[in-house]
Write an enzyme that holds these catalytic residues in place. Sequence first.
Site, short mmCIF file in Angstrom:
data_model
loop_
_atom_site.label_atom_id
_atom_site.label_comp_id
_atom_site.label_asym_id
_atom_site.label_seq_id
_atom_site.Cartn_x
_atom_site.Cartn_y
_atom_site.Cartn_z
N GLU A 185 2.29 -8.53 -2.69
CA GLU A 185 3.55 -8.86 -2.03
C GLU A 185 3.63 -10.35 -1.73
O GLU A 185 4.72 -10.92 -1.64
CB GLU A 185 3.71 -8.03 -0.74
CG GLU A 185 5.16 -7.77 -0.41
CD GLU A 185 5.36 -6.66 0.61
OE1 GLU A 185 6.33 -5.92 0.50
OE2 GLU A 185 4.54 -6.55 1.55
N HIS B 119 -16.75 5.76 -13.07
CA HIS B 119 -16.45 6.93 -13.91
C HIS B 119 -14.94 7.08 -14.09
O HIS B 119 -14.46 8.17 -14.36
CB HIS B 119 -17.06 8.18 -13.28
CG HIS B 119 -18.55 8.09 -13.18
ND1 HIS B 119 -19.39 8.62 -14.12
CD2 HIS B 119 -19.35 7.46 -12.28
CE1 HIS B 119 -20.66 8.36 -13.79
NE2 HIS B 119 -20.65 7.66 -12.67
N LYS C 279 15.92 -2.31 -1.27
CA LYS C 279 16.28 -1.80 0.06
C LYS C 279 17.80 -1.76 0.22
O LYS C 279 18.36 -0.81 0.77
CB LYS C 279 15.68 -2.70 1.14
CG LYS C 279 14.16 -2.63 1.24
CD LYS C 279 13.67 -3.53 2.36
CE LYS C 279 12.17 -3.74 2.32
NZ LYS C 279 11.69 -4.72 3.27
O1 PA5 Z 1 3.97 -7.18 4.55
C1 PA5 Z 1 5.14 -7.03 4.83
O2 PA5 Z 1 5.80 -7.92 5.42
C2 PA5 Z 1 5.84 -5.73 4.55
O3 PA5 Z 1 5.11 -4.91 3.69
C3 PA5 Z 1 6.10 -4.99 5.84
O4 PA5 Z 1 4.89 -4.70 6.46
C4 PA5 Z 1 6.87 -3.70 5.62
O5 PA5 Z 1 8.02 -3.94 4.87
C5 PA5 Z 1 7.26 -3.09 6.95
O6 PA5 Z 1 7.99 -4.01 7.69
P1 PA5 Z 1 8.19 -3.88 9.25
O7 PA5 Z 1 6.90 -4.14 9.89
O8 PA5 Z 1 9.22 -4.89 9.61
O9 PA5 Z 1 8.67 -2.48 9.49
#
Ligand code: PA5
Length: 440
Positions: free
Chosen positions: A275, A296, A408
Amino acid sequence: MNTAKLDWAHAWTGGVAEAPSAATAFIERLRNEIPVLPFLSLPFAEELTAQIEVYEPYLRSFRHMLLLGIGGSALGPRALQKAFAPAQDRPGCNGPWLWIADNVQPDWLSEMLAKLPPKETIVVVISKSGGTIETMAQYLLVLPWLQKSLPEEWRDHLFMITDSSKGFLRDEANKYALRSLPVPDNLGGRYSVLSAVGLVPAAFLGIDWKGLLNGAMSVGRPLAQAPETLPDHPAWHLAQWAWQMSKAGKSQVIYFCYIPSWSTFGPWFCQLWAESLGKDGRGTMPIPATGVTDQHSLLQMFLDGPADKTCLFVSAPADTSSLPMPQDLPPQWNYLNGHSFGDILEAETLATRATLAQKNVPVVHVSMPDDSPYSAGKMMMLMEAATIFTGWLLGINPIDQPAVETGKKLARARLGMPGSESDAQRLAAFTDTPSVFQPF
Ligand code: PA5
Protein backbone atom coordinates in the site's frame (compact mmCIF):
# COMPACT_ATOMS: atom_id res chain seq x y z
CA MET A 1 26.48 -10.19 22.35
CA ASN A 2 23.68 -11.75 20.34
CA THR A 3 21.96 -8.83 18.67
CA ALA A 4 19.66 -8.12 15.75
CA LYS A 5 21.63 -7.72 12.53
CA LEU A 6 21.36 -7.71 8.76
CA ASP A 7 23.64 -10.03 6.81
CA TRP A 8 24.49 -8.61 3.39
CA ALA A 9 26.75 -11.46 2.25
CA HIS A 10 24.27 -12.70 -0.37
CA ALA A 11 22.32 -9.50 -1.00
CA TRP A 12 24.02 -8.19 -4.11
CA THR A 13 23.66 -10.98 -6.60
CA GLY A 14 21.40 -11.96 -9.49
CA GLY A 15 23.15 -9.44 -11.72
CA VAL A 16 22.51 -6.41 -9.48
CA ALA A 17 25.59 -4.53 -8.31
CA GLU A 18 25.74 -2.29 -5.27
CA ALA A 19 25.50 1.37 -6.26
CA PRO A 20 26.83 4.43 -4.38
CA SER A 21 24.44 5.47 -1.61
CA ALA A 22 22.16 8.40 -2.35
CA ALA A 23 21.69 9.15 1.35
CA THR A 24 23.23 12.61 1.53
CA ALA A 25 20.43 14.11 -0.54
CA PHE A 26 17.84 12.75 1.89
CA ILE A 27 19.30 13.77 5.26
CA GLU A 28 17.72 17.22 5.06
CA ARG A 29 14.42 15.73 3.95
CA LEU A 30 14.45 13.40 6.94
CA ARG A 31 15.25 16.30 9.29
CA ASN A 32 12.32 18.29 7.89
CA GLU A 33 9.84 15.43 7.87
CA ILE A 34 10.45 14.04 11.38
CA PRO A 35 7.35 15.91 12.69
CA VAL A 36 5.15 14.18 10.10
CA LEU A 37 6.69 10.75 10.58
CA PRO A 38 5.51 10.02 14.15
CA PHE A 39 5.94 6.27 13.73
CA LEU A 40 9.70 6.85 13.63
CA SER A 41 10.24 8.84 16.81
CA LEU A 42 7.09 7.65 18.60
CA PRO A 43 6.72 11.01 20.37
CA PHE A 44 3.48 9.79 21.94
CA ALA A 45 5.05 6.69 23.54
CA GLU A 46 5.45 7.95 27.10
CA GLU A 47 1.94 9.42 27.37
CA LEU A 48 0.41 6.36 25.74
CA THR A 49 2.29 4.07 28.13
CA ALA A 50 0.78 5.89 31.09
CA GLN A 51 -2.70 5.71 29.55
CA ILE A 52 -2.51 2.00 28.76
CA GLU A 53 -1.19 1.27 32.26
CA VAL A 54 -4.36 2.85 33.61
CA TYR A 55 -6.63 0.94 31.20
CA GLU A 56 -4.85 -2.41 31.50
CA PRO A 57 -6.79 -3.87 34.51
CA TYR A 58 -10.06 -2.79 32.92
CA LEU A 59 -9.15 -4.33 29.54
CA ARG A 60 -8.02 -7.54 31.16
CA SER A 61 -11.24 -7.87 33.16
CA PHE A 62 -12.96 -9.09 29.95
CA ARG A 63 -12.64 -12.59 28.52
CA HIS A 64 -13.39 -11.61 24.92
CA MET A 65 -12.31 -8.66 22.83
CA LEU A 66 -14.15 -8.11 19.56
CA LEU A 67 -11.97 -5.86 17.44
CA LEU A 68 -13.68 -4.01 14.59
CA GLY A 69 -11.12 -2.69 12.10
CA ILE A 70 -9.57 -3.39 8.73
CA GLY A 71 -6.24 -2.94 6.93
CA GLY A 72 -3.67 -1.36 9.22
CA SER A 73 -6.21 -1.41 12.05
CA ALA A 74 -6.34 -5.22 11.99
CA LEU A 75 -3.12 -6.66 10.54
CA GLY A 76 -0.83 -5.34 13.28
CA PRO A 77 -3.06 -6.58 16.14
CA ARG A 78 -3.38 -9.98 14.43
CA ALA A 79 0.38 -10.29 13.97
CA LEU A 80 0.93 -9.56 17.66
CA GLN A 81 -1.83 -11.93 18.74
CA LYS A 82 -0.55 -14.86 16.69
CA ALA A 83 3.09 -14.25 17.65
CA PHE A 84 2.74 -13.60 21.36
CA ALA A 85 -0.61 -15.00 22.48
CA PRO A 86 -0.83 -18.22 20.48
CA ALA A 87 -2.85 -20.10 23.12
CA GLN A 88 -6.11 -19.13 21.44
CA ASP A 89 -5.31 -21.42 18.51
CA ARG A 90 -4.25 -24.33 20.68
CA PRO A 91 -6.20 -26.95 22.60
CA GLY A 92 -7.41 -26.11 26.10
CA CYS A 93 -7.73 -22.35 25.72
CA ASN A 94 -9.56 -20.63 28.56
CA GLY A 95 -9.22 -17.12 27.21
CA PRO A 96 -8.54 -14.36 26.76
CA TRP A 97 -9.90 -14.47 23.23
CA LEU A 98 -9.35 -11.77 20.61
CA TRP A 99 -11.74 -11.86 17.64
CA ILE A 100 -10.72 -9.62 14.78
CA ALA A 101 -13.51 -8.59 12.40
CA ASP A 102 -11.67 -7.37 9.31
CA ASN A 103 -14.28 -8.42 6.79
CA VAL A 104 -17.98 -8.07 6.13
CA GLN A 105 -18.63 -11.79 5.96
CA PRO A 106 -22.27 -12.11 7.12
CA ASP A 107 -22.11 -15.58 8.72
CA TRP A 108 -18.97 -14.77 10.72
CA LEU A 109 -20.49 -11.61 12.13
CA SER A 110 -23.84 -13.26 12.86
CA GLU A 111 -22.12 -16.08 14.69
CA MET A 112 -20.02 -13.68 16.75
CA LEU A 113 -23.10 -11.80 17.91
CA ALA A 114 -25.04 -15.00 18.53
CA LYS A 115 -22.31 -16.67 20.58
CA LEU A 116 -20.23 -13.99 22.29
CA PRO A 117 -21.40 -13.30 25.86
CA PRO A 118 -21.93 -9.50 25.93
CA LYS A 119 -21.20 -9.29 29.64
CA GLU A 120 -17.73 -10.73 29.16
CA THR A 121 -16.95 -8.90 25.92
CA ILE A 122 -15.31 -5.60 25.15
CA VAL A 123 -15.79 -4.23 21.65
CA VAL A 124 -12.86 -2.17 20.42
CA VAL A 125 -13.53 -0.11 17.31
CA ILE A 126 -10.35 0.96 15.51
CA SER A 127 -10.37 3.40 12.62
CA LYS A 128 -8.00 6.28 12.09
CA SER A 129 -10.41 8.06 9.76
CA GLY A 130 -13.52 6.98 11.61
CA GLY A 131 -15.19 6.66 8.23
CA THR A 132 -14.21 3.29 6.81
CA ILE A 133 -17.38 1.69 5.51
CA GLU A 134 -16.63 -1.89 6.61
CA THR A 135 -15.70 -0.91 10.16
CA MET A 136 -18.53 1.58 10.54
CA ALA A 137 -21.08 -0.95 9.24
CA GLN A 138 -19.81 -3.41 11.86
CA TYR A 139 -20.01 -0.78 14.57
CA LEU A 140 -23.59 0.12 13.58
CA LEU A 141 -24.48 -3.56 13.87
CA VAL A 142 -22.71 -4.17 17.16
CA LEU A 143 -23.90 -0.99 18.92
CA PRO A 144 -27.59 -2.03 19.19
CA TRP A 145 -26.48 -5.57 20.10
CA LEU A 146 -24.62 -4.15 23.08
CA GLN A 147 -27.34 -1.65 23.96
CA LYS A 148 -30.06 -4.31 23.94
CA SER A 149 -28.01 -6.90 25.81
CA LEU A 150 -26.62 -4.54 28.44
CA PRO A 151 -29.03 -1.58 28.70
CA GLU A 152 -27.34 -0.19 31.83
CA GLU A 153 -23.67 -0.82 31.22
CA TRP A 154 -23.15 -1.03 27.43
CA ARG A 155 -20.89 2.04 27.45
CA ASP A 156 -18.38 0.14 29.58
CA HIS A 157 -18.12 -2.47 26.82
CA LEU A 158 -17.14 -0.10 24.01
CA PHE A 159 -13.69 1.35 23.44
CA MET A 160 -12.79 3.64 20.53
CA ILE A 161 -9.38 4.11 18.92
CA THR A 162 -9.59 6.87 16.36
CA ASP A 163 -8.53 10.38 15.42
CA SER A 164 -8.32 12.68 18.44
CA SER A 165 -10.71 15.30 17.13
CA LYS A 166 -12.51 14.42 13.91
CA GLY A 167 -14.53 11.70 12.19
CA PHE A 168 -17.77 9.85 12.89
CA LEU A 169 -16.17 7.53 15.44
CA ARG A 170 -14.73 10.41 17.46
CA ASP A 171 -18.18 12.04 17.40
CA GLU A 172 -19.69 8.82 18.70
CA ALA A 173 -17.10 8.58 21.46
CA ASN A 174 -17.90 12.14 22.50
CA LYS A 175 -21.67 11.72 22.19
CA TYR A 176 -21.75 8.65 24.43
CA ALA A 177 -18.77 9.62 26.65
CA LEU A 178 -16.97 6.39 25.75
CA ARG A 179 -13.48 5.36 26.72
CA SER A 180 -11.09 6.06 23.87
CA LEU A 181 -7.51 6.59 22.83
CA PRO A 182 -6.28 8.63 19.89
CA VAL A 183 -4.48 7.53 16.76
CA PRO A 184 -1.90 10.33 16.53
CA ASP A 185 -1.94 12.76 13.62
CA ASN A 186 0.00 11.63 10.54
CA LEU A 187 0.01 8.03 11.70
CA GLY A 188 -1.66 6.09 8.87
CA GLY A 189 -3.08 2.62 9.51
CA ARG A 190 -0.18 0.54 8.23
CA TYR A 191 2.30 2.52 10.33
CA SER A 192 0.16 2.42 13.47
CA VAL A 193 0.84 -0.98 15.09
CA LEU A 194 2.99 0.61 17.81
CA SER A 195 0.25 3.05 18.83
CA ALA A 196 -2.96 2.25 20.72
CA VAL A 197 -4.02 0.35 17.58
CA GLY A 198 -1.69 -2.54 18.34
CA LEU A 199 -0.93 -1.96 21.99
CA VAL A 200 -4.49 -2.00 23.37
CA PRO A 201 -5.22 -5.51 21.98
CA ALA A 202 -1.72 -6.53 23.09
CA ALA A 203 -2.38 -5.31 26.64
CA PHE A 204 -5.69 -7.20 26.70
CA LEU A 205 -3.84 -10.40 25.70
CA GLY A 206 -1.16 -9.90 28.35
CA ILE A 207 1.59 -9.40 25.76
CA ASP A 208 4.73 -7.51 26.78
CA TRP A 209 3.68 -4.37 24.88
CA LYS A 210 6.30 -2.25 26.62
CA GLY A 211 8.97 -4.57 25.25
CA LEU A 212 7.57 -4.03 21.76
CA LEU A 213 7.67 -0.27 22.16
CA ASN A 214 11.18 -0.30 23.59
CA GLY A 215 12.45 -2.50 20.77
CA ALA A 216 10.92 -0.17 18.20
CA MET A 217 12.31 2.94 19.88
CA SER A 218 15.82 1.46 19.92
CA VAL A 219 15.71 1.43 16.09
CA GLY A 220 13.65 4.53 15.26
CA ARG A 221 14.64 7.14 17.81
CA PRO A 222 18.39 7.32 17.02
CA LEU A 223 17.47 8.14 13.44
CA ALA A 224 14.86 10.71 14.45
CA GLN A 225 17.26 12.34 16.92
CA ALA A 226 20.25 12.37 14.54
CA PRO A 227 19.09 12.39 10.91
CA GLU A 228 22.71 12.75 9.80
CA THR A 229 23.17 9.08 10.73
CA LEU A 230 20.82 8.09 7.89
CA PRO A 231 23.59 6.74 5.60
CA ASP A 232 24.62 4.21 8.27
CA HIS A 233 21.15 3.14 9.32
CA PRO A 234 20.11 -0.42 8.36
CA ALA A 235 16.71 0.84 7.21
CA TRP A 236 18.45 3.09 4.72
CA HIS A 237 20.62 0.23 3.49
CA LEU A 238 17.51 -1.90 3.00
CA ALA A 239 15.82 0.89 1.05
CA GLN A 240 18.88 1.41 -1.13
CA TRP A 241 18.92 -2.33 -1.83
CA ALA A 242 15.19 -2.50 -2.62
CA TRP A 243 15.51 0.50 -4.94
CA GLN A 244 18.45 -0.91 -6.86
CA MET A 245 16.72 -4.25 -7.14
CA SER A 246 13.54 -2.73 -8.53
CA LYS A 247 15.54 -0.66 -11.04
CA ALA A 248 17.18 -3.90 -12.19
CA GLY A 249 13.78 -5.50 -12.84
CA LYS A 250 13.52 -7.57 -9.66
CA SER A 251 9.81 -6.99 -9.24
CA GLN A 252 9.02 -9.17 -6.22
CA VAL A 253 10.20 -9.14 -2.65
CA ILE A 254 9.63 -12.25 -0.56
CA TYR A 255 9.21 -11.80 3.19
CA PHE A 256 10.38 -15.29 4.13
CA CYS A 257 9.85 -15.75 7.86
CA TYR A 258 11.65 -18.65 9.51
CA ILE A 259 10.33 -17.73 12.94
CA PRO A 260 7.12 -19.79 12.66
CA SER A 261 5.31 -17.94 15.44
CA TRP A 262 5.90 -14.69 13.54
CA SER A 263 4.23 -15.95 10.36
CA THR A 264 1.47 -13.29 10.48
CA PHE A 265 4.10 -10.58 10.29
CA GLY A 266 4.15 -11.61 6.61
CA PRO A 267 0.67 -10.20 5.82
CA TRP A 268 1.46 -7.20 8.05
CA PHE A 269 4.65 -6.48 6.09
CA CYS A 270 2.94 -7.06 2.76
CA GLN A 271 0.25 -4.47 3.48
CA LEU A 272 2.89 -2.01 4.63
CA TRP A 273 4.99 -2.52 1.51
CA ALA A 274 2.24 -2.84 -1.10
CA GLU A 275 0.00 0.00 0.00
CA SER A 276 2.97 2.30 0.55
CA LEU A 277 4.97 1.59 -2.59
CA GLY A 278 2.64 0.48 -5.39
CA LYS A 279 2.27 3.83 -7.13
CA ASP A 280 2.75 5.43 -10.55
CA GLY A 281 3.70 2.09 -12.09
CA ARG A 282 6.49 1.67 -9.54
CA GLY A 283 7.12 -0.57 -6.55
CA THR A 284 7.77 -4.25 -6.00
CA MET A 285 5.25 -6.95 -5.15
CA PRO A 286 5.59 -8.34 -1.61
CA ILE A 287 5.06 -12.06 -1.08
CA PRO A 288 4.57 -13.51 2.42
CA ALA A 289 6.12 -16.91 3.04
CA THR A 290 6.66 -18.96 6.19
CA GLY A 291 9.44 -21.42 6.82
CA VAL A 292 9.35 -24.35 6.83
CA THR A 293 5.73 -24.61 5.64
CA ASP A 294 6.17 -22.85 2.32
CA GLN A 295 9.16 -24.97 1.35
CA HIS A 296 6.40 -27.37 0.32
CA SER A 297 4.37 -24.71 -1.45
CA LEU A 298 6.03 -21.59 -2.86
CA LEU A 299 9.73 -22.36 -2.74
CA GLN A 300 9.89 -24.14 -6.11
CA MET A 301 8.76 -20.90 -7.79
CA PHE A 302 11.19 -18.81 -5.74
CA LEU A 303 14.10 -20.99 -6.83
CA ASP A 304 13.29 -21.91 -10.38
CA GLY A 305 10.61 -19.51 -11.59
CA PRO A 306 11.33 -16.15 -13.26
CA ALA A 307 14.50 -14.54 -11.87
CA ASP A 308 12.56 -11.50 -10.70
CA LYS A 309 12.64 -12.17 -6.94
CA THR A 310 14.49 -10.80 -3.96
CA CYS A 311 14.19 -12.01 -0.40
CA LEU A 312 14.07 -10.63 3.10
CA PHE A 313 14.92 -13.75 5.06
CA VAL A 314 13.89 -13.41 8.72
CA SER A 315 15.15 -15.90 11.28
CA ALA A 316 16.13 -16.38 14.93
CA PRO A 317 18.03 -19.19 16.64
CA ALA A 318 15.72 -22.16 16.99
CA ASP A 319 15.02 -23.71 20.38
CA THR A 320 17.11 -26.85 19.95
CA SER A 321 16.96 -27.94 23.58
CA SER A 322 13.31 -28.96 23.85
CA LEU A 323 11.24 -31.60 22.09
CA PRO A 324 13.91 -34.17 21.21
CA MET A 325 13.15 -36.97 18.78
CA PRO A 326 12.06 -40.15 20.54
CA GLN A 327 14.52 -43.05 20.98
CA ASP A 328 14.54 -46.21 18.87
CA LEU A 329 13.83 -44.68 15.49
CA PRO A 330 13.38 -46.89 12.41
CA PRO A 331 16.79 -47.46 10.72
CA GLN A 332 16.21 -45.06 7.83
CA TRP A 333 15.54 -42.24 10.36
CA ASN A 334 18.51 -43.05 12.60
CA TYR A 335 20.30 -39.88 11.58
CA LEU A 336 17.66 -37.95 13.55
CA ASN A 337 18.78 -39.67 16.74
CA GLY A 338 19.84 -37.11 19.33
CA HIS A 339 18.28 -34.27 17.37
CA SER A 340 15.34 -32.12 18.37
CA PHE A 341 12.58 -30.44 16.36
CA GLY A 342 14.53 -27.22 16.78
CA ASP A 343 17.48 -28.90 15.05
CA ILE A 344 15.24 -29.71 12.09
CA LEU A 345 14.05 -26.10 11.94
CA GLU A 346 17.62 -24.83 12.20
CA ALA A 347 18.87 -27.16 9.46
CA GLU A 348 16.06 -26.29 7.07
CA THR A 349 16.46 -22.57 7.75
CA LEU A 350 20.12 -22.72 6.81
CA ALA A 351 19.54 -25.03 3.86
CA THR A 352 16.86 -22.82 2.32
CA ARG A 353 18.91 -19.65 2.77
CA ALA A 354 21.87 -21.35 1.12
CA THR A 355 19.74 -22.67 -1.74
CA LEU A 356 18.22 -19.26 -2.42
CA ALA A 357 21.68 -17.69 -2.48
CA GLN A 358 23.06 -20.42 -4.73
CA LYS A 359 20.17 -19.82 -7.12
CA ASN A 360 21.26 -16.16 -7.23
CA VAL A 361 18.18 -14.84 -5.45
CA PRO A 362 19.39 -11.66 -3.69
CA VAL A 363 18.86 -12.37 0.02
CA VAL A 364 19.15 -9.96 2.93
CA HIS A 365 19.22 -12.04 6.08
CA VAL A 366 17.35 -10.30 8.91
CA SER A 367 18.92 -12.18 11.78
CA MET A 368 17.05 -11.72 15.07
CA PRO A 369 18.52 -12.78 18.44
CA ASP A 370 15.19 -14.27 19.59
CA ASP A 371 11.45 -14.16 18.96
CA SER A 372 10.59 -11.80 21.85
CA PRO A 373 8.27 -8.77 21.64
CA TYR A 374 11.36 -6.55 22.00
CA SER A 375 12.89 -8.12 18.88
CA ALA A 376 9.58 -7.89 17.03
CA GLY A 377 9.43 -4.17 17.87
CA LYS A 378 12.89 -3.74 16.35
CA MET A 379 11.96 -5.67 13.22
CA MET A 380 8.71 -3.76 12.71
CA MET A 381 10.38 -0.39 13.08
CA LEU A 382 13.13 -1.43 10.68
CA MET A 383 10.57 -2.44 8.05
CA GLU A 384 8.47 0.69 8.49
CA ALA A 385 11.49 2.97 8.12
CA ALA A 386 12.82 0.97 5.17
CA THR A 387 9.42 1.27 3.47
CA ILE A 388 9.36 5.05 3.84
CA PHE A 389 12.91 5.43 2.52
CA THR A 390 12.24 3.08 -0.39
CA GLY A 391 9.29 5.27 -1.32
CA TRP A 392 11.51 8.35 -1.27
CA LEU A 393 14.05 6.65 -3.52
CA LEU A 394 11.33 5.49 -5.91
CA GLY A 395 10.03 9.05 -6.09
CA ILE A 396 6.56 8.24 -4.77
CA ASN A 397 4.60 9.19 -1.65
CA PRO A 398 4.76 6.18 0.72
CA ILE A 399 2.11 7.59 3.07
CA ASP A 400 -1.03 7.79 0.90
CA GLN A 401 -3.00 5.16 -1.06
CA PRO A 402 -4.87 7.11 -3.78
CA ALA A 403 -5.64 4.20 -6.11
CA VAL A 404 -7.74 2.27 -3.60
CA GLU A 405 -9.95 5.32 -3.09
CA THR A 406 -11.52 4.76 -6.53
CA GLY A 407 -12.92 1.37 -5.57
CA LYS A 408 -14.25 2.78 -2.31
CA LYS A 409 -16.11 5.52 -4.20
CA LEU A 410 -17.63 3.08 -6.69
CA ALA A 411 -18.78 0.82 -3.83
CA ARG A 412 -20.44 3.78 -2.12
CA ALA A 413 -22.15 4.69 -5.39
CA ARG A 414 -23.39 1.11 -5.72
CA LEU A 415 -24.85 1.36 -2.22
CA GLY A 416 -26.63 4.59 -3.12
CA MET A 417 -24.66 7.21 -1.23
CA PRO A 418 -26.06 10.68 -2.07
CA GLY A 419 -23.71 12.77 -4.23
CA SER A 420 -22.18 9.71 -5.91
CA GLU A 421 -23.83 10.25 -9.28
CA SER A 422 -20.62 10.63 -11.29
CA ASP A 423 -19.17 7.52 -9.62
CA ALA A 424 -22.41 5.68 -10.41
CA GLN A 425 -21.86 6.59 -14.06
CA ARG A 426 -18.30 5.26 -13.95
CA LEU A 427 -19.60 2.06 -12.48
CA ALA A 428 -22.29 1.84 -15.17
CA ALA A 429 -19.59 2.14 -17.83
CA PHE A 430 -18.28 -1.15 -16.43
CA THR A 431 -21.56 -2.97 -15.76
CA ASP A 432 -22.96 -1.97 -19.15
CA THR A 433 -20.27 -4.00 -20.90
CA PRO A 434 -21.96 -7.32 -21.73
CA SER A 435 -20.46 -10.31 -19.90
CA VAL A 436 -18.72 -13.03 -21.89
CA PHE A 437 -19.74 -16.16 -19.95
CA GLN A 438 -18.17 -19.57 -20.21
CA PRO A 439 -20.01 -22.10 -18.03
CA PHE A 440 -17.95 -24.78 -16.28
O1 PA5 B 1 -2.83 1.61 5.98
C1 PA5 B 1 -3.82 2.26 5.77
O2 PA5 B 1 -3.83 3.50 5.88
C2 PA5 B 1 -5.13 1.58 5.43
O3 PA5 B 1 -4.96 0.24 5.11
C3 PA5 B 1 -6.08 1.70 6.60
O4 PA5 B 1 -5.54 1.06 7.71
C4 PA5 B 1 -7.45 1.10 6.29
O5 PA5 B 1 -7.95 1.62 5.10
C5 PA5 B 1 -8.42 1.39 7.41
O6 PA5 B 1 -8.49 2.77 7.62
P1 PA5 B 1 -9.05 3.40 8.95
O7 PA5 B 1 -8.09 3.12 10.02
O8 PA5 B 1 -9.19 4.85 8.68
O9 PA5 B 1 -10.38 2.74 9.19
